[in-house]
Write a protein that holds these residues in place. Structure first.
Motif, short mmCIF file in Angstrom:
data_model
loop_
_atom_site.label_atom_id
_atom_site.label_comp_id
_atom_site.label_asym_id
_atom_site.label_seq_id
_atom_site.Cartn_x
_atom_site.Cartn_y
_atom_site.Cartn_z
N GLU B 11 1.32 6.28 12.32
CA GLU B 11 -0.08 6.10 12.65
C GLU B 11 -0.71 5.28 11.54
N LYS B 12 -1.26 4.17 11.90
CA LYS B 12 -1.83 3.29 10.88
C LYS B 12 -3.35 3.47 10.83
N PRO B 13 -3.92 3.36 9.66
CA PRO B 13 -5.38 3.30 9.63
C PRO B 13 -5.82 2.06 10.38
N ARG B 14 -6.78 2.21 11.25
CA ARG B 14 -7.18 1.08 12.07
C ARG B 14 -8.39 0.41 11.49
N HIS B 25 -6.85 0.90 2.72
CA HIS B 25 -5.49 0.64 2.29
C HIS B 25 -4.58 1.64 2.95
N ASN B 26 -3.32 1.30 2.92
CA ASN B 26 -2.37 2.18 3.60
C ASN B 26 -2.40 3.55 2.95
N ILE B 30 4.80 5.38 -0.10
CA ILE B 30 5.85 4.42 0.18
C ILE B 30 7.08 5.11 0.80
#
Lengths: 425, 312
Positions: B11-14, B25-26, B30
């Motif tokens: 799930e990516k920050p949109r 930022h992500n 890592i």
């Protein structure tokens, strides 16, 4: 855009260590001794393909299955050569590696391996996170379908789900600036419009690792500037690998450079040194570096001269046209003469500006007249750079504003060119 | 090529607006990011991981497959005048040839329980589906070449999308099949419920034969050129426009021709004839399913090699 240039300058001042051991856990791209062989003969290549496939399906059938993996693939068969030979580098978040080299240096092959399209024949590649590749814009485009339909297909191919695509549809269409054509079939688009569409979809991906292959060579200046701004944003949170033949583009985006020649890594280090290595290997080749880098509020810049040949003692007169969106006050100006084919023999000076040059909104023309030219005989690139806010902000610069042939008694050796005068229309 | 997982899982920050400066930022460490490792070692040496990746890509590729299918479907019929007619024109013409020959007494085919015209049309309609399924994998790969050479995506998707297209064309043909049966008053019996099974066998069989041709056919263009010729001849060796033979060379060939029982059974479920070859049909279907699974694994292994050699 000026902010990108500023950060870029900060970045490029400090040369990065080649294989920094520190902060190892932030490495997104880890390439170790990667090699790839290609075959010159098509018929033989196909036959090797059959053999490789057999080796892939039945590993025991490999000629030297008993030995470690690499050895069986590391020997060249007839007509084969190393297209990529022993490339290693690491890339962390926020870093951008510029891959430079002449045609056939193995850049695209390396990118294909990084993207997982083809397998390396030696070494190992580890990629962390979502990988976005701008190797081909508009993958999966069907010319008969409308732009909107193609956005969905293209996004799906690049790995966006339907929901993600719908979330981003408006911004994608916004970015393309072709709203009125979005429901027309793509075959009616100009090639520039197709590129816009492809780029907009590809950068909507939010990748951790972004691979860019010369995609910015197309499109008009305004859109190219927009693309750069976009890439600059991706750069903040991703590791980027960028291939281009344009030195100014590489210089602008990258903070590290890898110069490849005939498959071998010739130089890995800071961008400027890599570019010098590249440039010095390029003797006698025509220079096509005429692209301009423009700052914010500058729509485009062009230049031209009436004469292409100068005799000893003649004055060079050339003009630079800058189209601005709003008034800009130019505080610093640099004119530089580079003798072609020789990396370091150049004369440059800061044009002393008593008062800033005021550029109006709309088109401006700068007339630059040099003092009598007393340079050694040869071909020169005259570069031009204008900055605002005491050099902190780019207005426009280019590696080669005009190309001039100087004829005269002085055959070799450096010569200093004294200042120019500038008038603004 | 080994891929631990595909990045889609994250799930990516949109970002809401592209023009905003990116401040998000992500959020992920890592170590949470999926890793893909590319090395020269054959992927088959790590079978667990291979199967896991394959399953994952098949899932991830479902949506893409559907999109590609819709794209091809829309494009295919947008630029034609006769549209969906093209789905059943080829088998129709093929059967008309035989119906003409039979009606003029040039051929004398006997032993059909339904009128010959209906028999021949049903046969060719079913046969066409098999041939399309057989051509589908190689066709899909050839068409997608430019995309395969430049973009990394779940490559199973193009196979699935190709089979969707075969299935769609079959559904269109089904309409014609129903019309043929209604016109000649062919009434199926209770065995009609086995028709989908027989069709599944035909499709699977075509697909797995097509998949087996990919390694060589992807490299050498000869295979793609040879398919229509072989298919035409093969049709004559298969009881498509004639009932199954039990003796002579035709009978011998029918014994070794896996498509023969499939066609016969599929048609018999529609005409209400006894299903004498049902056990054989089931066995062949199961075999085809196994081969298709193995073929999908092989497909995954060989694609990097094909992409490398076949060019964009």
């Amino acid at each position: 855009m000026s902010t990108i240039t500023a950060t870029n300058r900060e970045r490029s001042t400090g040369a990065l260590p080649l294989e920094a051991a520190a902060n190892d856990d932030q490495v997104l791209v880890d390439v170790r001794g990667v090699r790839k062989k290609f075959c010159r003969s098509l018929k033989r290549s196909l036959w090797y393909g059959v053999k490789d496939i057999a080796g892939e399906l039945v590993p025991a059938s490999r000629p030297s299955a008993s030995q470690p993996h690499d050895s069986s693939r590391s020997e060249l068969r007839k007509d084969e050569f190393w297209a990529v030979d022993g490339v290693s580098f690491q890339l962390r978040r926020g870093e951008c590696l510029g891959l430079i080299g002449h045609n056939g240096a193995g850049k695209t092959t390396l990118l294909k391996m990084l993207n997982g399209l083809i397998k390396p024949d030696g070494g190992q590649i580890s990629m962390r996170g979502r990988v976005g590749a701008l190797i081909a814009l508009g993958a999966g485009f069907n010319p008969i379908l409308s732009g909107r339909e193609n956005i969905y297909v293209n996004a799906a191919v690049l790995g966006l789900s339907k929901r993600e695509t719908e979330d981003k549809l408006d911004e994608i269409i916004d970015f393309t600036e072709i709203e009125e054509f979005i429901d027309s079939p793509v075959q009616s688009y100009s090639s520039g419009m197709q590129v816009r569409l492809g780029f907009a979809v590809a950068t909507a991906l939010d990748p951790d690792v972004l691979i860019l292959d010369e995609v910015l060579a197309v499109g008009d200046a305004t859109f190219r500037a927009k693309c750069f701004a976009r890439i600059g944003k991706v750069l903040d949170r991703a590791a980027v690998i960028f291939v281009s033949h344009s030195e100014s583009q590489v210089q602008r985006i990258c903070n590290r450079g890898l110069f490849m020649s005939k498959g071998r890594p010739e130089y890995l280090g800071d961008t400027a040194s890599a570019l010098i290595a590249y440039r010095s290997s390029r003797t006698g080749q025509a220079d096509d570096q005429r692209d301009w880098i423009c700052g914010d509020d500058v729509r485009n810049a062009t230049s031209g001269a009436d004469k292409t040949h100068l005799k000893w003692g003649d004055k060079l007169v050339f003009r630079v046209n800058i189209v601005c969106d709003r008034p800009i006050s130019v505080s610093n100006l640099y004119i530089q003469w580079h003798r072609q084919g020789i990396a370091f023999m150049e004369s440059h000076h800061n044009v002393g500006l008593e008062a800033p040059i005021e550029l109006n909104a709309g088109p401006n023309e700068l007339l630059i007249e040099s003092s009598p030219v007393h340079l050694a005989e040869g071909k020169y690139d005259v570069s031009f750079a204008a900055f605002a806010s005491k050099g902190k902000q780019t207005v426009a610069h280019t590696y080669c504003a005009v190309e001039i042939q100087v004829e005269g008694p002085l055959g070799a050796g450096p010569a200093v060119q004294s200042p120019c005068t500038i008038t603004c229309k | 090529m080994t891929a631990a997982t595909t990045p889609d899982q994250i799930e990516k920050p949109r970002r809401s607006d592209m023009s905003d400066t990116v401040t998000v930022h992500n959020q992920l460490g890592i170590d949470d990011l999926p890793v893909r490792v590319y090395s020269p070692s054959p992927a088959i040496e790590h079978p667990g991981r291979l199967l896991q990746d394959m399953g994952h890509d098949l899932m991830a590729g479902r949506e893409l497959a559907w999109r590609l299918f819709m794209r091809d479907l829309k494009a295919q019929y947008r630029q034609t005048y006769l549209g969906y007619l093209w789905a059943f024109l080829p088998p129709l013409v093929a059967s008309l040839t035989f119906i003409f020959l039979q009606s003029q007494g040039i051929t004398n085919i006997r032993g059909t329980t339904v009128p010959y015209a209906a028999f021949a049309m049903m046969g060719t309609l079913l046969w066409q589906t098999f041939v399309e399924a057989m051509q589908s994998p190689l066709n899909s790969i050839t068409t997608a070449k430019p995309m395969l050479a430049k973009v990394n995506f779940p490559r199973e998707a193009i196979l699935v999308s190709g089979m969707y297209m075969v299935g769609f064309n079959f559904l269109i043909r089904l309409v014609l099949l129903a019309a043929v049966m209604a016109y000649w008053q062919v009434v199926p019996g209770a065995t009609v419920i086995l028709f989908p099974l027989a069709m599944l066998g035909l499709l699977l069989c075509g697909f797995c034969i097509g998949l087996l041709m990919v390694p060589i056919g992807g490299l050498y263009g000869d295979v793609l050129k040879a398919i229509p010729i072989v298919a035409q001849f093969w049709m004559l060796l298969t009881p498509v426009v004639y009932p199954p033979q039990s003796d002579g060379l035709a009978g011998f060939l029918a014994m070794w021709n896996p498509i023969s029982p499939l066609i016969t059974t599929a048609r018999a479920t529609l005409t209400g004839d006894p299903l004498t070859q049902l056990p054989l049909t089931i066995a062949i279907t199961l075999c085809a399913a196994c081969i298709a699974t193995a073929g999908l694994i092989a497909y995954r292994l060989i694609m990097p090699h094909l992409i490398e050699r076949m060019g964009g």
